[in-house]
Design a protein around this motif. Sequence first.
Motif, PDB file in Angstrom:
ATOM      1  N   LYS A   1       0.768  -1.387   0.021  1.00 47.19           N
ATOM      2  CA  LYS A   1      -0.091  -0.041  -0.083  1.00 47.19           C
ATOM      3  C   LYS A   1       0.791   1.364  -0.271  1.00 47.19           C
ATOM      4  CE  LYS A   1      -3.317   2.653   3.074  1.00 47.19           C
ATOM      5  NZ  LYS A   1      -4.151   2.615   4.147  1.00 47.19           N
ATOM      6  N   GLY A   2       1.864   1.624   1.074  1.00 52.81           N
ATOM      7  CA  GLY A   2       2.567   2.753   0.926  1.00 52.81           C
ATOM      8  C   GLY A   2       3.481   2.777   0.043  1.00 52.81           C
ATOM      9  N   VAL A   3       4.014   1.753  -0.729  1.00 47.71           N
ATOM     10  CA  VAL A   3       4.938   1.948  -1.763  1.00 47.71           C
ATOM     11  C   VAL A   3       4.465   2.191  -2.886  1.00 47.71           C
ATOM     12  CG1 VAL A   3       6.693   0.555  -3.091  1.00 47.71           C
ATOM     13  CG2 VAL A   3       6.794   0.231  -0.759  1.00 47.71           C
ATOM     14  N   PHE A   4       3.024   1.591  -3.102  1.00 48.50           N
ATOM     15  CA  PHE A   4       2.251   1.745  -4.287  1.00 48.50           C
ATOM     16  C   PHE A   4       1.678   3.301  -4.466  1.00 48.50           C
ATOM     17  CE2 PHE A   4      -1.893   2.255  -6.219  1.00 48.50           C
ATOM     18  CZ  PHE A   4      -1.882   1.540  -7.560  1.00 48.50           C
ATOM     19  N   ARG A   5       1.295   3.547  -3.449  1.00 43.51           N
ATOM     20  CA  ARG A   5       0.815   5.152  -3.238  1.00 43.51           C
ATOM     21  C   ARG A   5       2.036   6.184  -3.816  1.00 43.51           C
ATOM     22  NH1 ARG A   5       1.404   9.679  -1.489  1.00 43.51           N
ATOM     23  NH2 ARG A   5       3.147   9.276  -0.128  1.00 43.51           N
ATOM     24  N   HIS A   6       3.358   5.870  -2.978  1.00 46.28           N
ATOM     25  CA  HIS A   6       4.342   6.645  -3.119  1.00 46.28           C
ATOM     26  C   HIS A   6       4.721   6.796  -4.881  1.00 46.28           C
ATOM     27  CE1 HIS A   6       8.115   8.864  -2.838  1.00 46.28           C
ATOM     28  NE2 HIS A   6       8.529   8.023  -3.300  1.00 46.28           N
ATOM     29  N   PHE A   7       4.783   5.585  -5.332  1.00 46.10           N
ATOM     30  CA  PHE A   7       5.330   5.509  -6.804  1.00 46.10           C
ATOM     31  C   PHE A   7       4.050   5.533  -7.770  1.00 46.10           C
ATOM     32  CE2 PHE A   7       8.961   3.709  -4.474  1.00 46.10           C
ATOM     33  CZ  PHE A   7       9.977   4.372  -4.920  1.00 46.10           C
ATOM     34  N   SER A   8       3.125   5.638  -7.282  1.00 45.81           N
ATOM     35  CA  SER A   8       2.011   5.698  -8.398  1.00 45.81           C
ATOM     36  C   SER A   8       1.425   7.375  -8.278  1.00 45.81           C
ATOM     37  CB  SER A   8       0.773   4.928  -8.154  1.00 45.81           C
ATOM     38  OG  SER A   8       0.066   5.241  -6.921  1.00 45.81           O
ATOM     39  N   GLU A   9       1.913   8.049  -7.460  1.00 45.29           N
ATOM     40  CA  GLU A   9       1.561   9.455  -7.160  1.00 45.29           C
ATOM     41  C   GLU A   9       2.641  10.417  -6.909  1.00 45.29           C
ATOM     42  OE1 GLU A   9      -1.157   9.997  -3.673  1.00 45.29           O
ATOM     43  OE2 GLU A   9      -2.372   8.241  -4.276  1.00 45.29           O
ATOM     44  N   ASP A  10       3.789  10.280  -6.342  1.00 39.36           N
ATOM     45  CA  ASP A  10       4.774  11.249  -5.926  1.00 39.36           C
ATOM     46  C   ASP A  10       6.185  10.963  -6.823  1.00 39.36           C
ATOM     47  OD1 ASP A  10       3.302  11.757  -3.749  1.00 39.36           O
ATOM     48  OD2 ASP A  10       4.498  10.464  -2.338  1.00 39.36           O
ATOM     49  N   CYS A  11       6.364   9.854  -7.240  1.00 35.37           N
ATOM     50  CA  CYS A  11       7.360   9.416  -7.987  1.00 35.37           C
ATOM     51  C   CYS A  11       7.229   8.323  -8.914  1.00 35.37           C
ATOM     52  CB  CYS A  11       8.601   9.160  -6.920  1.00 35.37           C
ATOM     53  SG  CYS A  11      10.218   8.919  -7.942  1.00 35.37           S
ATOM     54  N   LYS A  12       6.838   8.530  -9.947  1.00 33.80           N
ATOM     55  CA  LYS A  12       6.355   7.464 -11.000  1.00 33.80           C
ATOM     56  C   LYS A  12       7.470   7.157 -11.946  1.00 33.80           C
ATOM     57  CE  LYS A  12       1.495   9.426 -11.202  1.00 33.80           C
ATOM     58  NZ  LYS A  12       0.200   9.938 -12.396  1.00 33.80           N
ATOM     59  N   CYS A  13       7.695   5.732 -11.613  1.00 30.32           N
ATOM     60  CA  CYS A  13       9.110   5.459 -12.244  1.00 30.32           C
ATOM     61  C   CYS A  13       8.981   4.021 -12.379  1.00 30.32           C
ATOM     62  CB  CYS A  13      10.205   5.785 -11.508  1.00 30.32           C
ATOM     63  SG  CYS A  13      10.522   5.265  -9.815  1.00 30.32           S
ATOM     64  N   SER A  14       9.970   3.494 -12.833  1.00 28.70           N
ATOM     65  CA  SER A  14      10.202   1.991 -13.237  1.00 28.70           C
ATOM     66  C   SER A  14      11.484   1.521 -12.476  1.00 28.70           C
ATOM     67  CB  SER A  14      10.237   1.687 -14.571  1.00 28.70           C
ATOM     68  OG  SER A  14       9.152   2.076 -15.511  1.00 28.70           O
ATOM     69  N   THR A  15      11.674   0.209 -12.280  1.00 27.55           N
ATOM     70  CA  THR A  15      13.017  -0.372 -11.847  1.00 27.55           C
ATOM     71  C   THR A  15      13.202  -1.606 -12.739  1.00 27.55           C
ATOM     72  OG1 THR A  15      13.849  -1.125  -9.875  1.00 27.55           O
ATOM     73  CG2 THR A  15      11.733  -1.830 -10.247  1.00 27.55           C
ATOM     74  N   SER A  16      14.463  -1.631 -12.997  1.00 26.38           N
ATOM     75  CA  SER A  16      14.901  -2.598 -13.994  1.00 26.38           C
ATOM     76  C   SER A  16      16.193  -3.090 -13.584  1.00 26.38           C
ATOM     77  CB  SER A  16      14.956  -2.077 -15.336  1.00 26.38           C
ATOM     78  OG  SER A  16      15.886  -0.883 -15.651  1.00 26.38           O
TER      79      SER A  16
ATOM     80  N   HIS B   1       7.728   0.454 -10.502  1.00 24.19           N
ATOM     81  CA  HIS B   1       8.126   0.485  -9.218  1.00 24.19           C
ATOM     82  C   HIS B   1       6.900   0.708  -8.265  1.00 24.19           C
ATOM     83  CE1 HIS B   1      10.770   0.731  -6.203  1.00 24.19           C
ATOM     84  NE2 HIS B   1      11.593   1.565  -6.674  1.00 24.19           N
ATOM     85  N   ALA B   2       5.602   0.879  -8.709  1.00 24.13           N
ATOM     86  CA  ALA B   2       4.374   1.161  -7.826  1.00 24.13           C
ATOM     87  C   ALA B   2       4.196  -0.425  -7.458  1.00 24.13           C
ATOM     88  CB  ALA B   2       3.426   1.850  -8.684  1.00 24.13           C
ATOM     89  N   ILE B   3       4.399  -1.340  -8.381  1.00 24.48           N
ATOM     90  CA  ILE B   3       3.993  -2.836  -8.109  1.00 24.48           C
ATOM     91  C   ILE B   3       5.057  -3.534  -7.757  1.00 24.48           C
ATOM     92  CG2 ILE B   3       1.848  -2.622  -8.928  1.00 24.48           C
ATOM     93  CD1 ILE B   3       4.455  -4.162 -11.221  1.00 24.48           C
ATOM     94  N   ALA B   4       6.441  -3.297  -7.913  1.00 25.71           N
ATOM     95  CA  ALA B   4       7.370  -3.961  -7.659  1.00 25.71           C
ATOM     96  C   ALA B   4       8.833  -3.253  -7.097  1.00 25.71           C
ATOM     97  CB  ALA B   4       8.088  -4.607  -9.027  1.00 25.71           C
TER      98      ALA B   4
END
Length: 219
Positions: free
Chosen positions: A17-32, A194-197
């Motif tokens: 929940k917390g990670v999803f909110r941050h990376f879907s609202e504050d800092c939208k990005c990917s991780t690879s 990053h919102a889901i991983a």
Amino acid sequence: MKTMNYKIIDKETYYRKGVFRHFSEDCKCSTSMTARIDVTALAEYSRRTATKFYLNFLYILSKVMNSRDDYRMGYLWRTNELICYDVVNPTQYVFHEDTETCSPVYTKYDENYETFYTDALRDLEEAKKTREYGLDMENHPNWFDASYISWLSYDSLNIELPDGYLFFPPIINWGRYREENGRLVMPVSVRLNHAIADGYLVANVFRLLQKEIETFVGK
């Protein structure tokens, strides 16, 4: 468009929940991440059974992507809903030597290896007849990108997507395998939103691939 089966994730009880909110609202990005996996046994199995290494790996990859909810996530932007598909399928690609272009190939995942192999091979052969790009993401929401970079055994690869774009399907690339210290190793690149991983879930793909290869060749 065929109706896709999925479950809606309650974002208030979602374990990220917390990670999803941050990376879907504050800092939208990917991780690879790019790493090499040992495919010695898979290459030997493919030679011994006269099957295509590429399709064998595609099956193993598809099995891994369907092994846990985190790799089957989706986002319905019209309703702002986080979802998890029952199954995700690989979008593979065929390269046309004459035009030096690619065409996407939609292949449905089937847990049965023989069925998947037959279908994937048929889909590839059919795609060789066209030179159209033919990407149709709207009608294939639960498909993930599975792209083989056959010309190079690379060390790093990065996929850039527009900032703020909540694109959840995995993007997986892999290159040619090469010999190192008597073993065959193959570069694989995994991109997730990053919102889901996070780093653990990306790294876990490589661990699962290695495990599934061992299971596959021993079947």
